[in-house]
Design an enzyme around this catalytic site. Structure first.
Site, PDB file in Angstrom:
ATOM      1  N   CYS A  91       0.830  -1.207   0.000  1.00  0.00           N
ATOM      2  CA  CYS A  91       0.000   0.000   0.000  1.00  0.00           C
ATOM      3  C   CYS A  91       0.861   1.252   0.000  1.00  0.00           C
ATOM      4  O   CYS A  91       0.443   2.298  -0.504  1.00  0.00           O
ATOM      5  CB  CYS A  91      -0.947  -0.002   1.193  1.00  0.00           C
ATOM      6  SG  CYS A  91      -0.125  -0.020   2.809  1.00  0.00           S
ATOM      7  N   HIS A 149      -1.882   1.545   7.272  1.00  0.00           N
ATOM      8  CA  HIS A 149      -2.289   1.467   5.869  1.00  0.00           C
ATOM      9  C   HIS A 149      -2.205   2.860   5.259  1.00  0.00           C
ATOM     10  O   HIS A 149      -2.553   3.863   5.899  1.00  0.00           O
ATOM     11  CB  HIS A 149      -3.713   0.920   5.757  1.00  0.00           C
ATOM     12  CG  HIS A 149      -4.194   0.766   4.355  1.00  0.00           C
ATOM     13  ND1 HIS A 149      -3.625  -0.115   3.456  1.00  0.00           N
ATOM     14  CD2 HIS A 149      -5.194   1.391   3.677  1.00  0.00           C
ATOM     15  CE1 HIS A 149      -4.252  -0.042   2.302  1.00  0.00           C
ATOM     16  NE2 HIS A 149      -5.206   0.868   2.411  1.00  0.00           N
TER      17      HIS A 149
END
Length: 519
Positions: free
Chosen positions: A94, A455
């Site tokens: 990510c 994230h």
């Protein structure tokens, strides 16, 4: 019975025939069939009903598959209008996906990559698939719907392979930092640029006829002059900038020679918040260029003054005084990447993440942080030309002072002072329109989580349509392969980790003028 059982027919008939009705028996056979079916009994009739049910189920499944594969394409195209492809998460990638979406939102960087690859990929000995610039260009163009692909999710694993070829050990299964990857990309692009030939091409007539540095000609064994290539500053990527470092003695006011350092991103520390007052991007920039005292620095001027006051027979020691050091921005890049340092350390030495919200705005005026030469005019200059402060290397003064009466200073404002992003392609705030170094927000990278796990997601502008040159006002929220539309207020309320700005020309208000400025 006068025809084969359904089960035998279904085995001998092609699969495509399952979508049509089975072959019917002759008309005269209906009575025999009916009589035969009566003689079969309840178990036989149940078996035939199951066979017909199986055929109907297969036909329904095939029809549904055909609809999924070919039916809703027009609907998906309609839904994707204004969106961009997502990126497949290869494990813990990510950080890479969010950075690539941020870079794809900077048109100047994509144009530079296209120009760079067209000039230099044929001059190197490596194969094309090993070029970082080529791989990155194709990927960023695909993320801007410029490659003609209809894929909604792209795979960025070729980029990891190219980086490994550049001897970067980046694992797709370990969580990394998006800011660190940004510097990996920029430094690798610089390495790729430096591997180009170090002599001028024979067909480059301008450089051969008018060499930039004829006094530094290189002679080969045959004593034939080989002219050097033009300055590498012309091929620097759009994120490349320069910092100036100025030191002044507090005792004699002697100023040391100006020093220049390069940067690809501005890494700003977050100051401590004052109770009741939000932290703004302007405060982070002010803290970055604020003066600091450096003790025990040898001052040559103070040493000379002291030497003139003592007899010649005595030895003179170097005089150490306190200097005042200040940083300024000597050259502002076309694309500005701002990194907000959210890493801090506890008293026990443990890493902590700072989650304070830093206010930022759509437009960023950088005039007050720009280094200016003494006597240099502050008149407006085109965004694609360097100022005199960027071309000279002499000493000078600081940039313009901050006006405390201004209602807006790069995020230090209420929402009533924010120019509506959907009504005008160019800013209307007086500070913005009078700025010579104005930047527009293009993307925001946000990290959710703590220092050990989390994230990355990205807010970015939707690419402008092919027949439209103005910057799009539609914002997107992207998390790996998930893409959705969002509003600008959600962008402003996010906890930014990386901010991507692109320089614009502020004193133009017509679309024709803006198109000319963006060329």
């Amino acid at each position: 019975m006068s025809w084969a059982p359904v089960s035998t027919w279904s085995r001998r008939t092609p699969l495509a025939a399952c979508c049509s009705a089975p072959e019917l028996p002759p008309a005269g056979a209906w009575k025999a069939c009916a009589a035969g079916s009566l003689r079969i009994g309840p178990q036989g009739r149940c078996k035939m009903m199951k066979n017909w049910g199986m055929i109907g189920g297969i036909a329904a499944a095939l029809a549904a598959g055909i609809y999924v594969l070919w039916g809703p394409i027009s609907d998906r195209k309609k839904y994707r209008k204004g969106l961009v492809p997502g990126l497949l998460n290869l494990g813990n990638t990510c950080f890479m996906n969010s950075l690539l979406q941020g870079l794809a939102s900077c048109p100047s960087f994509i144009r530079w990559l296209a120009d760079f690859t067209s000039k230099y990929r044929q001059e190197n000995n490596t194969t094309e698939h090993q070029h970082l610039s080529v791989t990155l260009l194709h990927l960023l163009k695909a993320l801007c719907n410029q490659e003609g692909t209809e894929d909604e999710v792209l795979d960025a694993s070729p980029l990891l392979e190219v980086l490994r070829a550049h001897r970067w050990q980046i694992s797709s299964f370990e969580e990394q930092d998006a800011h660190e990857l940004f510097h990996v990309l920029t430094s690798s692009l610089e390495d790729e640029r430096d591997r180009r030939p170090h002599v001028t091409h024979l067909f480059d007539l301008d450089s051969l006829e008018f060499p930039l540095e004829p006094q530094r000609q290189i002679h080969c064994r045959t004593q034939v002059p080989i002219y050097p290539i033009p300055s590498q500053w012309k091929s620097q990527h759009p994120f490349h900038g320069r910092l100036t470092s100025n030191m002044v003695c507090k005792h004699c006011q002697h100023q040391s020679p100006m020093r220049y350092d390069t940067f690809d991103s501005l890494s700003l520390s977050i100051p401590v918040a004052t109770w009741g007052h939000p932290i703004t991007l302007d405060q982070c920039l002010q803290h970055f260029i604020s003066t600091e005292s450096v003790k025990d620095v040898v001052c040559e001027n103070c040493t000379k003054i002291h030497a003139a006051q003592i007899p010649n027979s005595q030895s003179v020691e170097n005089r150490k005084t306190t200097f005042v050091k200040q940083l300024k921005l000597g050259k502002l890049p076309q694309c500005l990447c701002i990194h907000l340092q959210r890493l801090s350390w506890s008293n026990q030495g443990s890493p902590l993440k700072r989650n304070e919200h830093v206010q930022f705005s759509e437009f960023l005026a950088m005039d007050r942080f720009k280094y200016r030469i003494s006597g240099c005019s502050t008149s407006k200059q085109p965004a694609n030309h360097l100022s005199a402060a960027e071309q000279e290397t002499t000493d000078g003064k600081e940039g313009g002072a901050q006006n405390p009466t201004m209602p807006f200073l790069n995020g230090a404002c209420s929402t009533s002072y924010i120019s509506p992003p959907f009504t005008s392609p160019l800013p209307t705030n007086p500070e913005w329109t009078s700025s010579s170094y104005l930047f527009r927000l293009m993307a925001v990278v946000v990290h959710h989580g703590d220092m050990h796990s989390g994230h990355f997601v990205t807010y970015r502008r939707s690419p402008a349509a092919k027949n439209q040159k103005l910057t799009s006002q539609q914002w997107l929220w992207i998390s790996d392969d998930t893409v959705r539309r969002t509003n600008f207020q959600e962008v402003l309320s996010s906890s930014a980790y990386l901010l991507f700005y692109e320089r614009i020309q502020s004193n133009l208000h017509h679309p024709e003028d803006q198109r000319a400025a963006e060329k």
